[in-house]
Design an enzyme around this catalytic site. Structure first.
Site, PDB file in Angstrom:
ATOM      1  N   ALA A 257     -22.912  38.962 -86.603  1.00 39.82           N
ATOM      2  CA  ALA A 257     -22.747  39.569 -85.285  1.00 39.82           C
ATOM      3  C   ALA A 257     -22.361  38.563 -84.214  1.00 39.82           C
ATOM      4  CB  ALA A 257     -24.038  40.275 -84.884  1.00 39.82           C
ATOM      5  N   SER A 258     -22.665  37.272 -84.422  1.00 42.94           N
ATOM      6  CA  SER A 258     -22.366  36.271 -83.400  1.00 42.94           C
ATOM      7  C   SER A 258     -21.367  35.217 -83.845  1.00 42.94           C
ATOM      8  CB  SER A 258     -23.655  35.579 -82.936  1.00 42.94           C
ATOM      9  OG  SER A 258     -24.304  34.954 -84.029  1.00 42.94           O
TER      10      SER A 258
ATOM     11  N   ARG B 205     -17.992  32.313 -90.673  1.00 39.91           N
ATOM     12  CA  ARG B 205     -17.742  31.017 -91.313  1.00 39.91           C
ATOM     13  C   ARG B 205     -16.940  31.224 -92.581  1.00 39.91           C
ATOM     14  NH1 ARG B 205     -23.062  29.907 -91.813  1.00 39.91           N
ATOM     15  NH2 ARG B 205     -23.091  31.674 -93.228  1.00 39.91           N
TER      16      ARG B 205
ATOM     17  N   ASP C 235     -23.912  41.936 -95.906  1.00 37.34           N
ATOM     18  CA  ASP C 235     -24.423  40.567 -95.914  1.00 37.34           C
ATOM     19  C   ASP C 235     -25.816  40.442 -96.529  1.00 37.34           C
ATOM     20  OD1 ASP C 235     -25.671  41.813 -93.735  1.00 37.34           O
ATOM     21  OD2 ASP C 235     -24.744  40.529 -92.235  1.00 37.34           O
TER      22      ASP C 235
ATOM     23  N   ASN D 235     -35.921  46.868 -92.203  1.00 36.18           N
ATOM     24  CA  ASN D 235     -35.177  46.150 -91.168  1.00 36.18           C
ATOM     25  C   ASN D 235     -36.125  45.811 -90.025  1.00 36.18           C
ATOM     26  OD1 ASN D 235     -32.120  46.224 -91.764  1.00 36.18           O
ATOM     27  ND2 ASN D 235     -32.780  48.311 -92.212  1.00 36.18           N
TER      28      ASN D 235
ATOM     29  N   GLY E 252     -29.977  31.545 -92.439  1.00 33.50           N
ATOM     30  CA  GLY E 252     -30.083  30.553 -91.370  1.00 33.50           C
ATOM     31  C   GLY E 252     -31.453  30.452 -90.759  1.00 33.50           C
TER      32      GLY E 252
END
Length: 468
Positions: free
Chosen positions: A11-12, A15, A237, A296, A406
């Site tokens: 969303a941000s 890569r 993802d 979620n 991450g």
């Protein structure tokens, strides 16, 4: 040397991660990075698909320029968002993002067509107002001509694949996120589509990860400076991230930690009971028809937004600086419900946290450190609650949690997870999503015979830290 390329778009940011095998270990290299985010058009939050596609091509070209042209590539993105194409294969309307408010009250409209209980029994997907099913109803409500003129439904990574190859192909794992796939047949729920008035003709055959989409179109290959085969990874993802969990037993809970936190277990069959619905678990499709039974949780989105609000032209705060502030304020007692709708897309996340504490009668955080520690503790509490519910629903106890993605680099959060849940916590690999994408390509190429073999290679290739 044979190279494989994962284009991992969140969303941000996005890569291009290149991989090759060396001494029976997977070696990763980041080749290209670009920004992503929503723009406002006609009062809606939208994705810039044209710009994102240019960045995809730029990243492939960067690999070729470095003399590392990939033999195959795969694209993964977030779930639920899609495009509708007309008879000329042009997008109908703007590509509106899942955080947009257009789906407000669409749940009430859907309940006139099917009960929430039956919908969950059919799809096994948790109710989220951003699910594709609510987005389709919003389009039908606001722009019925788009539904009437639609010929094809492609989710975001599928649309990029089409632009690269000229081939339209729907992929199973991402399709399941939209609440449109039947959990038993593992295909589009055509009866459901008929009941909500969405034409089934726009939905193509569902393909599994490892399927070849095709080669780059000649004009795209020329721009990229190389030719490569486009492969379907788990294009959602989280579907890719779960593949990269470095474990082959069934004694663990996974936590894909990023903008969203996805916490769950792998199962062979969907759990579509009313009790599961009450706990708001979801049964997303995974590799080889495995089910990702998960919840979620709002995730690092909350921390990312607080950081963005603190940054000014004169000062940019790093996450280590924010963590240091949170540590100083540790012990602040207030807890918020991370999945409350007020945190989905607030004008100010800091104000949203403070207001939640105020309206629930809790101590209101004043300093930024206090706001941060409220979020950290609230995330950890959400994980603790989810672990308890997973153990109740599965009838099992799990000894450890594997944190991938991450967010696994945030050791303060990892320590909170260990403290709150009482479980062993293992952090890594960091590039979980890209790695899962790459593993599927390597499985397709025969470099690994089984997923179990691929996971063993991940465990030996990357540093996985046990949280003290």
């Amino acid at each position: 040397m044979k190279y494989y390329l994962a284009v991992d778009i969140g969303a941000s940011s996005g890569r291009h991660i290149l991989a090759h095998l060396e001494d029976e270990k997977i070696v990763l290299e980041e080749m290209y990075r670009f920004t992503n985010g929503n723009v406002t058009r006609d009062g809606h939050l939208c994705w810039e698909l044209d710009r994102l596609f240019e960045e995809i091509v730029n990243g492939i070209a960067a690999c070729a320029k470095a003399g590392k042209a990939p033999s195959s590539m795969g694209i993964d993105t977030w779930g639920v968002d899609f495009v509708l194409l007309d008879k000329n294969n042009q997008i109908l309307g703007d590509t509106i993002a899942y955080r947009d408010s257009r789906t407000d009250d669409m749940d009430k409209l859907l309940e006139t067509m099917i009960s929430p209980e039956e919908l969950y029994e059919r799809t096994g997907i948790q109710k989220q107002l951003y699910n594709s099913i609510y987005q389709l109803l919003a389009i039908k409500n606001e722009h019925p001509e788009y539904i009437k003129n639609a010929e094809h439904y492609l989710m975001v990574p599928e649309y990029f694949n089409y632009l690269l190859t000229g081939v339209m192909m729907n992929e199973y794992t991402n399709a399941t996120t939209g609440q449109l796939v039947n959990a038993v047949t593992k295909d589009w729920d055509y009866e459901l589509l008929d009941r909500i008035g969405i034409p089934s003709k726009i939905f193509g055959k569902l393909h599994m990860p490892k399927t070849s989409v095709g080669m780059l179109k000649p004009e795209i290959a020329k721009k990229c400076g190389c030719q490569t085969e486009v492969i379907l990874p788990a294009t959602h993802d989280t579907g890719s991230a779960v593949l990269a969990v470095p474990a082959n037993d069934d004694d663990f809970i996974y936590l894909s930690s990023g903008t969203w936190s996805l916490m769950g277990i792998e199962r062979k069959y969907a759990e579509c009971s009313l009790k599961s619905m009450k706990y708001n678990f979801t049964n997303e499709g995974g590799y080889d028809y495995r089910f990702r039974y998960l919840k979620n949780i709002m995730g690092l989105w909350m921390l990312q937004n607080v950081r963005k609000e603190m940054n000014t032209d004169n000062k940019t705060y790093t996450f280590p600086e924010l963590i240091a502030m949170a540590k100083e304020a540790d012990g602040f007692p207030s807890i918020v419900n991370c999945n409350d709708s007020s945190f989905l897309a607030p004008k100010s996340m800091t104000d949203a946290v403070r207001y939640y504490c105020e309206r629930t009668g809790q101590k209101i955080p004043q300093s930024m450190g206090e706001v941060m520690v409220v979020i950290y503790n609230s995330l950890a509490q959400s994980y603790k609650d989810t672990v308890a519910e997973l153990e109740e629903m599965s009838g099992r106890k799990f000894s450890r949690i594997h944190v991938v993605g991450g967010g696994c680099q945030d050791m303060f959060l990892n320590q909170k997870i260990k403290t709150f849940t009482g479980k062993e916590v293992y952090a890594g690999p960091v590039e979980g999503t890209a790695l899962g994408n790459l593993m599927v390509q390597m499985l397709k190429d025969g470099r690994f015979k089984t997923l179990e073999e691929a996971r063993e290679c991940v465990a030996s290739s990357f540093d996985v830290k046990k949280v003290d």
